[in-house]
Design a protein around this motif. Structure first.
Motif, PDB file in Angstrom:
ATOM      1  N   TRP A 158       0.830  -1.182  -0.036  1.00  0.00           N
ATOM      2  CA  TRP A 158       0.131  -0.045  -0.005  1.00  0.00           C
ATOM      3  C   TRP A 158       0.819   1.229  -0.101  1.00  0.00           C
ATOM      4  CZ3 TRP A 158      -4.221   1.215  -1.918  1.00  0.00           C
ATOM      5  CH2 TRP A 158      -5.271   2.471  -1.576  1.00  0.00           C
ATOM      6  N   PRO A 159       2.063   1.386   0.661  1.00  0.00           N
ATOM      7  CA  PRO A 159       2.726   2.681   0.491  1.00  0.00           C
ATOM      8  C   PRO A 159       3.391   2.830  -0.658  1.00  0.00           C
ATOM      9  CG  PRO A 159       3.444   1.423   2.571  1.00  0.00           C
ATOM     10  CD  PRO A 159       2.451   0.214   1.911  1.00  0.00           C
ATOM     11  N   LEU A 160       3.674   1.649  -1.415  1.00  0.00           N
ATOM     12  CA  LEU A 160       4.208   1.870  -2.780  1.00  0.00           C
ATOM     13  C   LEU A 160       2.983   2.546  -3.653  1.00  0.00           C
ATOM     14  CD1 LEU A 160       6.071  -1.450  -3.189  1.00  0.00           C
ATOM     15  CD2 LEU A 160       6.965   0.818  -2.498  1.00  0.00           C
ATOM     16  N   ILE A 161       1.854   1.904  -3.611  1.00  0.00           N
ATOM     17  CA  ILE A 161       0.726   2.434  -4.356  1.00  0.00           C
ATOM     18  C   ILE A 161       0.251   3.779  -4.100  1.00  0.00           C
ATOM     19  CG2 ILE A 161      -1.701   2.148  -4.705  1.00  0.00           C
ATOM     20  CD1 ILE A 161      -1.514  -1.012  -4.325  1.00  0.00           C
ATOM     21  N   LYS A 162       0.427   4.333  -2.909  1.00  0.00           N
ATOM     22  CA  LYS A 162       0.079   5.768  -2.411  1.00  0.00           C
ATOM     23  C   LYS A 162       1.182   6.829  -2.998  1.00  0.00           C
ATOM     24  CE  LYS A 162      -2.705   7.097  -0.213  1.00  0.00           C
ATOM     25  NZ  LYS A 162      -4.066   7.768  -0.525  1.00  0.00           N
ATOM     26  N   ARG A 163       2.446   6.290  -3.160  1.00  0.00           N
ATOM     27  CA  ARG A 163       3.550   7.069  -3.730  1.00  0.00           C
ATOM     28  C   ARG A 163       3.193   7.254  -4.969  1.00  0.00           C
ATOM     29  NH1 ARG A 163       7.328   4.700   0.154  1.00  0.00           N
ATOM     30  NH2 ARG A 163       8.129   2.917  -1.342  1.00  0.00           N
ATOM     31  N   LYS A 164       2.727   6.456  -5.972  1.00  0.00           N
ATOM     32  CA  LYS A 164       2.452   6.276  -7.208  1.00  0.00           C
ATOM     33  C   LYS A 164       1.176   6.993  -7.397  1.00  0.00           C
ATOM     34  CE  LYS A 164       6.359   4.149  -8.811  1.00  0.00           C
ATOM     35  NZ  LYS A 164       7.269   4.909 -10.035  1.00  0.00           N
ATOM     36  N   VAL A 165       0.189   6.778  -6.637  1.00  0.00           N
ATOM     37  CA  VAL A 165      -1.086   7.164  -6.999  1.00  0.00           C
ATOM     38  C   VAL A 165      -1.752   7.611  -5.521  1.00  0.00           C
ATOM     39  CG1 VAL A 165      -3.426   6.685  -8.056  1.00  0.00           C
ATOM     40  CG2 VAL A 165      -1.342   5.189  -8.589  1.00  0.00           C
ATOM     41  N   PRO A 166      -1.307   9.011  -5.383  1.00  0.00           N
ATOM     42  CA  PRO A 166      -1.684   9.672  -4.044  1.00  0.00           C
ATOM     43  C   PRO A 166      -3.091   9.685  -3.607  1.00  0.00           C
ATOM     44  CG  PRO A 166      -0.022  10.843  -5.133  1.00  0.00           C
ATOM     45  CD  PRO A 166      -0.499  10.031  -5.953  1.00  0.00           C
ATOM     46  N   ASP A 167      -4.062   9.650  -4.608  1.00  0.00           N
ATOM     47  CA  ASP A 167      -5.552   9.631  -4.117  1.00  0.00           C
ATOM     48  C   ASP A 167      -5.997   8.233  -4.291  1.00  0.00           C
ATOM     49  OD1 ASP A 167      -5.131   9.244  -6.935  1.00  0.00           O
ATOM     50  OD2 ASP A 167      -6.828  10.483  -7.442  1.00  0.00           O
ATOM     51  N   ALA A 168      -5.547   7.108  -4.232  1.00  0.00           N
ATOM     52  CA  ALA A 168      -5.925   6.023  -4.238  1.00  0.00           C
ATOM     53  C   ALA A 168      -6.629   5.591  -2.932  1.00  0.00           C
ATOM     54  CB  ALA A 168      -4.934   4.969  -4.622  1.00  0.00           C
ATOM     55  N   ARG A 169      -7.640   4.855  -3.039  1.00  0.00           N
ATOM     56  CA  ARG A 169      -8.532   4.404  -1.942  1.00  0.00           C
ATOM     57  C   ARG A 169      -8.558   2.818  -1.752  1.00  0.00           C
ATOM     58  NH1 ARG A 169      -7.648   9.001  -1.104  1.00  0.00           N
ATOM     59  NH2 ARG A 169      -8.658  10.587  -0.898  1.00  0.00           N
ATOM     60  N   LEU A 170      -8.622   2.423  -0.428  1.00  0.00           N
ATOM     61  CA  LEU A 170      -8.687   0.985  -0.136  1.00  0.00           C
ATOM     62  C   LEU A 170      -9.862   0.860   0.549  1.00  0.00           C
ATOM     63  CD1 LEU A 170      -7.434  -2.004  -0.173  1.00  0.00           C
ATOM     64  CD2 LEU A 170      -6.519  -1.008   2.000  1.00  0.00           C
ATOM     65  N   ARG A 171     -11.065  -0.101  -0.146  1.00  0.00           N
ATOM     66  CA  ARG A 171     -12.066  -0.758   0.555  1.00  0.00           C
ATOM     67  C   ARG A 171     -12.194  -2.021   0.854  1.00  0.00           C
ATOM     68  NH1 ARG A 171     -17.217   1.979  -3.310  1.00  0.00           N
ATOM     69  NH2 ARG A 171     -16.893   4.151  -2.628  1.00  0.00           N
ATOM     70  N   ILE A 172     -12.502  -2.079   2.118  1.00  0.00           N
ATOM     71  CA  ILE A 172     -12.329  -3.663   2.794  1.00  0.00           C
ATOM     72  C   ILE A 172     -13.875  -3.822   3.036  1.00  0.00           C
ATOM     73  CG2 ILE A 172     -11.699  -4.918   4.470  1.00  0.00           C
ATOM     74  CD1 ILE A 172      -9.219  -3.077   4.672  1.00  0.00           C
ATOM     75  N   VAL A 173     -14.500  -5.078   2.501  1.00  0.00           N
ATOM     76  CA  VAL A 173     -15.774  -5.552   2.763  1.00  0.00           C
ATOM     77  C   VAL A 173     -15.730  -7.159   3.249  1.00  0.00           C
ATOM     78  CG1 VAL A 173     -17.836  -5.811   1.615  1.00  0.00           C
ATOM     79  CG2 VAL A 173     -16.491  -4.062   0.551  1.00  0.00           C
ATOM     80  N   GLY A 174     -16.881  -7.215   4.261  1.00  0.00           N
ATOM     81  CA  GLY A 174     -17.080  -8.652   4.541  1.00  0.00           C
ATOM     82  C   GLY A 174     -17.290  -8.431   6.190  1.00  0.00           C
ATOM     83  N   PRO A 175     -17.748  -9.608   6.778  1.00  0.00           N
ATOM     84  CA  PRO A 175     -17.838  -9.876   8.215  1.00  0.00           C
ATOM     85  C   PRO A 175     -16.598  -9.622   8.912  1.00  0.00           C
ATOM     86  CG  PRO A 175     -18.950 -11.520   7.134  1.00  0.00           C
ATOM     87  CD  PRO A 175     -18.085 -10.847   5.984  1.00  0.00           C
ATOM     88  N   GLY A 176     -16.399  -8.743   9.946  1.00  0.00           N
ATOM     89  CA  GLY A 176     -15.396  -8.438  10.609  1.00  0.00           C
ATOM     90  C   GLY A 176     -14.325  -7.238   9.970  1.00  0.00           C
ATOM     91  N   SER A 177     -14.962  -6.827   8.869  1.00  0.00           N
ATOM     92  CA  SER A 177     -14.057  -5.786   8.589  1.00  0.00           C
ATOM     93  C   SER A 177     -13.980  -4.269   9.085  1.00  0.00           C
ATOM     94  CB  SER A 177     -14.438  -5.617   6.852  1.00  0.00           C
ATOM     95  OG  SER A 177     -15.698  -5.244   6.848  1.00  0.00           O
TER      96      SER A 177
END
Length: 217
Positions: free
Chosen positions: A188-207
């Motif tokens: 995730w840190p590498l992705i954020k450096r390349k694409v600063p406005d990227a968002r991560l969505r987590i879905v599921g029981p316990g998320s």
């Protein structure tokens, strides 16, 4: 998720009674867990209000009394007796392997009664369907595969703004949170450096537990 949390409690009884529950294929609460009275009576009182009751995994049904479920689909997912039989080989130590063998035997006896309790059964593979048929199941058994066939053509990509990465899974399955933690630390840190406005969505029981995002990222 409510049943898996506040509405489920352990049965209070000695080891002799717990052992007897395992041996008796028609007993209630073979794993020593039960839905609390209020939640159980609420479901039973409203059971006939629905055209279909879909139950995920046999373990969930065993939180309730061993009874017939009208107009029901039991989504077995992993067949308990098969899962336990693998433990009789992979578990460490003679005692653990013997315990897994006993649990597999006990679950197999309960599985033979599924047609008396549920209208229809679903499994993940043709092999699981054949396994249950050999047990003498009378209820219809349908296969719902975990995967799907590759599409004949390249899917059309629809770019979202901001860009999003998603993860869908059940977080009681330990490899899922472990994999996400590794992803957070290494990718995730590498992705954020390349694409600063990227968002991560987590879905599921316990998320919404310890892995829940603490900010907009």
């Amino acid at each position: 998720t409510e049943y898996a949390g506040q509405q489920v409690a352990r049965t209070s009884e000695g080891w002799v009674r717990k052992f007897a529950r395992k041996v008796d294929a028609r007993s209630n609460y073979p794993d020593g867990w039960r839905v609390k009275d209020g939640a159980a009576s609420h479901l039973i009182d409203h059971m006939n209000d629905f055209d279909l009751i879909w139950i995920f995994q046999l373990y969930s049904a065993e939180f309730f009394e061993n009874t017939a479920w009208p107009s029901s689909v039991l989504d077995i997912d992993d067949i308990p007796s098969i899962c336990e039989s693998s433990g009789s080989i992979t578990e460490r130590g003679l005692v653990n392997r013997a315990s897994a063998t006993f649990r597999s035997w006990a679950w197999k006896r309960r599985e033979k009664l599924l047609s008396d309790r549920f209208t229809l059964l679903t499994v993940c593979s043709p092999e699981d369907r054949e396994y249950l048929r050999k047990q003498g199941q009378r209820a219809p058994i349908y296969v719902i595969p975990n995967g799907f066939k590759a599409p004949s053509g390249e899917p059309v990509r629809r770019i979202a703004t901001p860009p999003r990465v998603g993860f869908i899974g059940h977080f009681s399955h330990f490899p899922n949170p472990d994999g996400l933690r590794w992803f957070f630390e290494n990718c995730w840190p590498l992705i954020k450096r390349k694409v600063p406005d990227a968002r991560l969505r987590i879905v599921g029981p316990g998320s919404d537990g310890p892995l829940a995002p603490t900010g907009p990222d």
